[in-house]
Design an enzyme around this catalytic site. Structure first.
Site, PDB file in Angstrom:
ATOM      1  CE  LYS A   1      -6.129   7.257  -5.477  1.00 40.60           C
ATOM      2  NZ  LYS A   1      -5.941   6.151  -4.782  1.00 40.60           N
TER       3      LYS A   1
ATOM      4  CD  GLU B   1      -4.909  15.443  -2.455  1.00 41.73           C
ATOM      5  OE1 GLU B   1      -4.403  16.570  -3.101  1.00 41.73           O
ATOM      6  OE2 GLU B   1      -5.376  14.211  -2.416  1.00 41.73           O
TER       7      GLU B   1
ATOM      8  CB  SER C   1     -10.305  -0.441  -6.059  1.00 43.54           C
ATOM      9  OG  SER C   1      -9.381  -0.791  -5.766  1.00 43.54           O
TER      10      SER C   1
HETATM   11  C1  PLP Z   1      -6.108   5.113  -3.690  1.00 43.35           C
HETATM   12  C2  PLP Z   1      -6.833   3.671  -4.230  1.00 43.35           C
HETATM   13  C3  PLP Z   1      -8.101   3.339  -2.902  1.00 43.35           C
HETATM   14  C4  PLP Z   1      -7.679   4.016  -1.859  1.00 43.35           C
HETATM   15  O1  PLP Z   1      -8.744   5.129  -2.146  1.00 43.35           O
HETATM   16  P1  PLP Z   1     -10.654   4.908  -2.345  1.00 43.35           P
HETATM   17  O2  PLP Z   1     -10.077   6.917  -2.424  1.00 43.35           O
HETATM   18  O3  PLP Z   1     -11.083   5.027  -1.458  1.00 43.35           O
HETATM   19  O4  PLP Z   1     -10.249   4.283  -3.303  1.00 43.35           O
HETATM   20  C5  PLP Z   1      -8.253   1.544  -3.636  1.00 43.35           C
HETATM   21  N1  PLP Z   1      -7.035   1.158  -5.213  1.00 43.35           N
HETATM   22  C6  PLP Z   1      -7.035   1.905  -5.377  1.00 43.35           C
HETATM   23  C7  PLP Z   1      -6.405   1.203  -6.431  1.00 43.35           C
HETATM   24  C8  PLP Z   1      -6.573   3.298  -4.959  1.00 43.35           C
HETATM   25  O5  PLP Z   1      -5.623   3.749  -6.284  1.00 43.35           O
END
Ligand code: PLP
Length: 387
Positions: free
Chosen positions: A90, A112, A371
């Site tokens: 993020k 948000e 992610s």
């Molecule tokens: C917020 C988040 C997501 C999901 O958000 P996307 O916008 O779909 O990427 C996925 N993995 C992690 C670790 C997150 O913090």
């Protein structure tokens, strides 16, 4: 030249901007400024500086040797967004949008947040860039995520609980948009995923594309060829679109998004309107957005970014679901096997990767976008396993 007239902000029939006129004026100005700066050499240099010195990029593309052996098929590589400052992808988008906000003269950032992850990433960067930060969060969510509220306050945010409606993410988005319309002269709304009215989906994709820009260079250096598949989890769709972006024009690379089987927007959604844009949305029998539930807070959203909606319809990307049991098993297996605790969101991508890789051959390659890291989820998993 294509005969199709491509309207800006649309991905096929999806996307667009369906908002009140006073908000549209603000979004038009934002779009104009984004287009002005995104290719500006000074802007790019500054963005790259902060990605390197603050976020810690580039992060590695790690060969998961033990998972590869265990799963017995394709070679598995992990793109390590978990190693970024604040522990997820993020921050890539947050840094990009804050630099744009600074150029636009904003002194105040609003955002948000649902579970708090986007709020934490936003206020972290606001502290460093000396910006005032206001985070709107559903009142219900502030109770469930009290520690994240404290974390945001520690970093300097004013967290405003929104009691209207159901006191959830949607209500927080509405309040943030009202604030933006009232204060647009000094305020920038920093949206957290590849959703919302134009230009947000395009802007978020632009800043998250760094993921595949790096992974493509890295896989070519390590293997001398492109991967057979790229896999990412999908909430609103920002880490997935960033992980796919530089492979969209490489038809030999399969692109696979993975959702919770309890929030399958892409697998079961229908074209509809949500938060001012058109996308695939999960609806209940009455035609209202269906309340979703996912064990991974970041994937708990009834809609999906407009570009994913289009990638699904055209078939360029595939979307699959996994169950909570598969996710929990994957969370533990990857921790135990590679010494990497994945975020529960990322464990969705890993759970699907396991099924895919084991059916592939040893000369094939897959990249899984990790992610985020799972430290934030350890207590929740403990409670689920000991119930
Ligand atoms: C917020 C988040 C997501 C999901 O958000 P996307 O916008 O779909 O990427 C996925 N993995 C992690 C670790 C997150 O913090």
């Amino acid at each position: 030249m294509s005969e199709q007239v491509v309207q800006e902000g649309y991905f096929g029939e999806f996307g667009g901007s369906f908002v009140p006129p006073d908000l549209q004026v603000v979004l038009d100005y934002l779009n104009e400024q984004f287009k002005k700066y995104k290719d500006d050499p000074e802007f790019i240099e500054e963005y790259q500086y902060y990605l390197r010195e603050y976020v810690g990029r580039e992060n590695p593309l790690t060969y998961a040797e033990r998972l590869t052996d265990k799963w017995g098929g394709a070679k598995v590589y992990l793109k390590r967004e978990d190693l970024n400052h604040t522990g997820a992808h993020k921050i890539n988008n947050v840094v990009g949008q804050i630099l744009l906000a600074k150029r636009m003269g904003a002194k105040r950032i609003i955002a948000e947040t649902g579970a708090g992850q986007h709020g934490v990433a936003t206020v972290t960067a606001c502290a460093m860039f000396e910006m005032d930060c206001v985070i709107y969060m559903g009142a219900e969510d502030t109770r469930r995520q009290a520690l994240n509220v404290f974390r945001m306050e520690l970093l300097g945010a004013t967290v405003i609980p929104v009691a209207k409606g159901q006191g959830r993410l949607k209500d927080a988005v509405d309040e943030a948009l009202n604030d933006l319309v009232a204060n647009y002269q000094n305020t920038f709304y920093l949206l957290g995923s590849a959703v919302g009215p134009h230009p947000f989906p395009s802007m978020v994709k632009h800043f998250q594309s760094i993921i595949s820009e790096e992974s493509k260079r890295q896989i070519l250096a390590k293997e001398g060829r492109l991967p057979d598949a790229v896999i990412a989890c999908v909430g609103g769709g920002s880490n997935a679109i960033g992980a796919f972006a530089h492979y969209l024009n490489e038809p030999a690379v399969r692109l696979i998004g993975v959702e919770p089987d309890q929030a399958p927007s892409l697998t079961e959604g229908v074209p509809s309107m949500l938060h001012g844009f058109k996308c695939l949305v999960l609806l209940d029998e009455e035609g209202n957005p269906k309340p979703t539930y996912s064990i991974a807070a970041g994937l708990d959203y009834p809609g999906i970014g407009p570009e994913h909606s289009q990638l699904k319809v055209t078939g360029r990307a595939e979307y699959a679901t996994v169950s909570n049991e598969e996710v929990l098993a994957s969370f533990q297996e990857v921790s135990r096997t590679e010494g990497i605790i994945p975020a529960l969101e990322s464990a969705h991508a890993l759970a699907y990767a396991k099924k895919l890789a084991s059916g592939m051959t040893k000369d094939q390659i897959i990249i899984v976008n990790l992610s985020g890291r799972g430290d934030k989820d350890v207590e929740q998993v403990y409670n689920m396993l000991n119930k």
